[in-house]
Design a protein around this motif. Structure first.
Motif, mmCIF file in Angstrom:
data_model
loop_
_atom_site.group_PDB
_atom_site.id
_atom_site.type_symbol
_atom_site.label_atom_id
_atom_site.label_comp_id
_atom_site.label_asym_id
_atom_site.label_seq_id
_atom_site.Cartn_x
_atom_site.Cartn_y
_atom_site.Cartn_z
ATOM 1 N N GLY A 12 0.807 -1.207 0.000
ATOM 2 C CA GLY A 12 0.000 0.000 0.000
ATOM 3 C C GLY A 12 0.839 1.256 0.000
ATOM 4 O O GLY A 12 2.075 1.215 0.043
ATOM 5 N N ALA A 13 0.167 2.401 -0.048
ATOM 6 C CA ALA A 13 0.850 3.694 -0.144
ATOM 7 C C ALA A 13 1.732 3.934 1.076
ATOM 8 O O ALA A 13 1.404 3.548 2.199
ATOM 9 N N ALA A 14 2.879 4.559 0.843
ATOM 10 C CA ALA A 14 3.835 4.880 1.896
ATOM 11 C C ALA A 14 3.978 6.389 1.973
ATOM 12 O O ALA A 14 4.348 7.039 0.991
ATOM 13 N N VAL A 15 3.682 6.947 3.134
ATOM 14 C CA VAL A 15 3.767 8.381 3.373
ATOM 15 C C VAL A 15 5.003 8.655 4.216
ATOM 16 O O VAL A 15 5.308 7.904 5.156
ATOM 17 N N ALA A 16 5.737 9.729 3.876
ATOM 18 C CA ALA A 16 6.979 10.022 4.583
ATOM 19 C C ALA A 16 7.170 11.517 4.729
ATOM 20 O O ALA A 16 6.707 12.312 3.902
ATOM 21 N N ALA A 17 7.869 11.900 5.803
ATOM 22 C CA ALA A 17 8.361 13.260 5.991
ATOM 23 C C ALA A 17 9.835 13.270 5.615
ATOM 24 O O ALA A 17 10.589 12.355 5.966
ATOM 25 N N THR A 18 10.255 14.302 4.877
ATOM 26 C CA THR A 18 11.611 14.319 4.328
ATOM 27 C C THR A 18 12.299 15.638 4.634
ATOM 28 O O THR A 18 11.686 16.701 4.591
ATOM 29 N N ALA A 19 13.595 15.544 4.934
ATOM 30 C CA ALA A 19 14.433 16.728 5.130
ATOM 31 C C ALA A 19 15.755 16.505 4.415
ATOM 32 O O ALA A 19 16.259 15.380 4.356
ATOM 33 N N GLU A 20 16.308 17.576 3.876
ATOM 34 C CA GLU A 20 17.550 17.454 3.105
ATOM 35 C C GLU A 20 18.329 18.749 3.200
ATOM 36 O O GLU A 20 17.754 19.839 3.241
ATOM 37 N N ILE A 21 19.661 18.630 3.237
ATOM 38 C CA ILE A 21 20.524 19.798 3.187
ATOM 39 C C ILE A 21 21.696 19.497 2.263
ATOM 40 O O ILE A 21 22.242 18.387 2.275
ATOM 41 N N ARG A 22 22.067 20.496 1.447
ATOM 42 C CA ARG A 22 23.154 20.360 0.478
ATOM 43 C C ARG A 22 24.082 21.569 0.596
ATOM 44 O O ARG A 22 23.851 22.593 -0.041
ATOM 45 N N PRO A 23 25.140 21.466 1.386
ATOM 46 C CA PRO A 23 26.107 22.559 1.480
ATOM 47 C C PRO A 23 27.148 22.501 0.367
ATOM 48 O O PRO A 23 27.478 21.425 -0.135
ATOM 49 N N THR A 24 27.655 23.654 0.001
ATOM 50 C CA THR A 24 28.678 23.779 -1.048
ATOM 51 C C THR A 24 29.727 24.791 -0.616
ATOM 52 O O THR A 24 29.394 25.854 -0.082
ATOM 53 N N LEU A 25 30.982 24.462 -0.864
ATOM 54 C CA LEU A 25 32.097 25.369 -0.594
ATOM 55 C C LEU A 25 32.972 25.441 -1.835
ATOM 56 O O LEU A 25 33.405 24.419 -2.352
#
Length: 401
Positions: A37-50
């Motif tokens: 069945g359907a899967a619900v999720a909370a998502t967080a992401e960070i992409r730093p660049t130098l």
């Protein structure tokens, strides 16, 4: 990467990051035959660049940390990666390059066949099909359908060095060497190491056309005794051309020659194949389109170096002063096994498409919604398609020095 202390003396240092939070719902997030069945999720992401640079040297570091917490069944999925590169212009005729990469991810991470929170560029083809030694990618260039989209923990390490030589007013030579290690967290996959060296000679005929020769040699070492090591030599001829003010195209065609080591007194397995690389791009005032493809022998996670095909495309356009639409599509095929001792696995196919709309609220904050669909075709296992949708907020921040 030993020259990284150049950062301390750089005249320009730029640090930035993009953070995203949101939620998603998917019908089959891990490409299973019988999803529950359907899967619900909370998502967080960070992409730093130098990025640090002076008159001769540029150092760039990109990192990613992504977390997807499913409300039931799957639990927490976490992905991490870091890529570093250094380019130093040693003289008017010599440029030196170095790269290093690490990734700890689930197969199919980062929006490949699923609604993701990843930054939308417009993005270039990744990896660049025209690069004889592409940037180390934990999914081996999206060509290995055995792991693509699966709930398989993948750890990859890679590094490479290269040099660009100016041989004359119209002739250039590039030399590259890279190494990669692939490790899998699931039983049934064969871990391996690869080494690759390549040369690319190009000659400019006029302002619009360049021709070239590409040669490479790869060695794949499977760590399991059940699988045979392999060696591949590639030879291609290329044409790079500008088709008017907005179109560019590069086509490379040639042959690959692969030898898989025999075992138990059996003879080596040898086969040849046609290898191709293609890149076609259009750059408009407010839009961009790029199509890339590659066909060549590639290692597979369940043994054997096989002739695999990858096609990637992306399109991005500005709909208004604040709105932008991005479309992406991909197709990958892992060819059939040439070594019948490994079980004679058939070819596997994977296709995915996605659409994303971004609305810029202010200079830092963007709201987005995305949808995607993907499916794997296998003669041995019938897997249901994954259909998903995601929405969230994306915040950009950074500082220059």
């Amino acid at each position: 990467m030993a020259s990284a202390p150049a950062i301390a003396h750089a005249q320009d240092i730029q640090a930035s990051a993009v953070a995203s939070v949101g939620g998603s719902a998917e019908s089959n997030p891990y490409n299973e035959a019988n999803p529950g069945g359907a899967a619900v999720a909370a998502t967080a992401e960070i992409r730093p660049t130098l990025i640090a640079r002076d008159e001769r040297t540029t150092v760039a570091v990109n990192a990613m940390a992504q977390f997807r917490q499913f409300l039931r069944r799957y639990g927490l999925e976490d992905n991490y990666s870091v890529d570093a590169s250094i380019v130093r212009r040693q003289s008017e005729w010599l440029t030196l390059r170095g790269t290093s990469s690490f990734a700890y991810t689930q197969g199919g991470f980062n929006g490949i066949g699923r609604p993701g929170l990843s930054v939308v560029g417009p993005t270039p083809i990744n990896p660049d099909p025209l690069d004889p030694t592409p940037v180390v990618d934990p999914l081996t260039g999206l060509s290995d359908v055995n792991i693509l989209g699966q709930r398989t923990r993948i750890t990859s390490y890679g590094s490479g060095v290269g040099a660009d030589f100016v041989l004359g007013a119209y002739t250039n030579l590039s030399a590259d060497f890279d190494a990669r290690a692939m490790r899998f967290g699931s039983i049934g996959y064969d871990e391996y190491n690869t080494l690759h060296g390549g040369l690319n000679l190009s000659h400019k005929l006029n302002e619009s056309i360049s021709v070239g020769l590409i040669g490479g040699y790869s060695v794949t070492n499977y760590l399991s005794l059940a699988q045979g090591d392999a060696r591949t030599a590639d030879f291609l001829a290329s044409v790079d051309t500008r088709l008017g003010p907005r179109w560019t195209a590069t086509v490379a065609v040639g042959g690959s020659f692969t030898t898989i080591d025999g075992r138990g007194g059996r003879p080596d397995i040898k086969y040849s194949s046609i290898s191709t690389r293609l890149k076609l791009c259009w750059q408009g005032e407010f839009s961009q389109f790029c199509l890339g493809g590659q066909r060549s022998p590639q290692p597979a996670a369940n043994g054997n170096v096989r002739v695999s095909t990858t096609i990637n495309g992306d399109f991005s356009t500005r709909l208004s002063e604040r709105g932008r639409l991005s479309l992406t599509g991909s197709y990958a095929q892992t060819g059939r096994s040439r070594d019948l001792i490994t079980g004679g696995q058939p070819a596997l196919d994977f296709a995915a498409g996605s659409a994303r709309y971004d609305n810029q609220i202010n200079n830092k904050l963007t709201a987005f919604v995305s949808a995607s669909v993907s499916k794997t075709w296998s003669p041995q296992v019938q897997r249901k398609a994954n259909v998903g949708i995601a929405l969230g907020l994306q915040y950009s921040f950074g500082a220059g020095q």
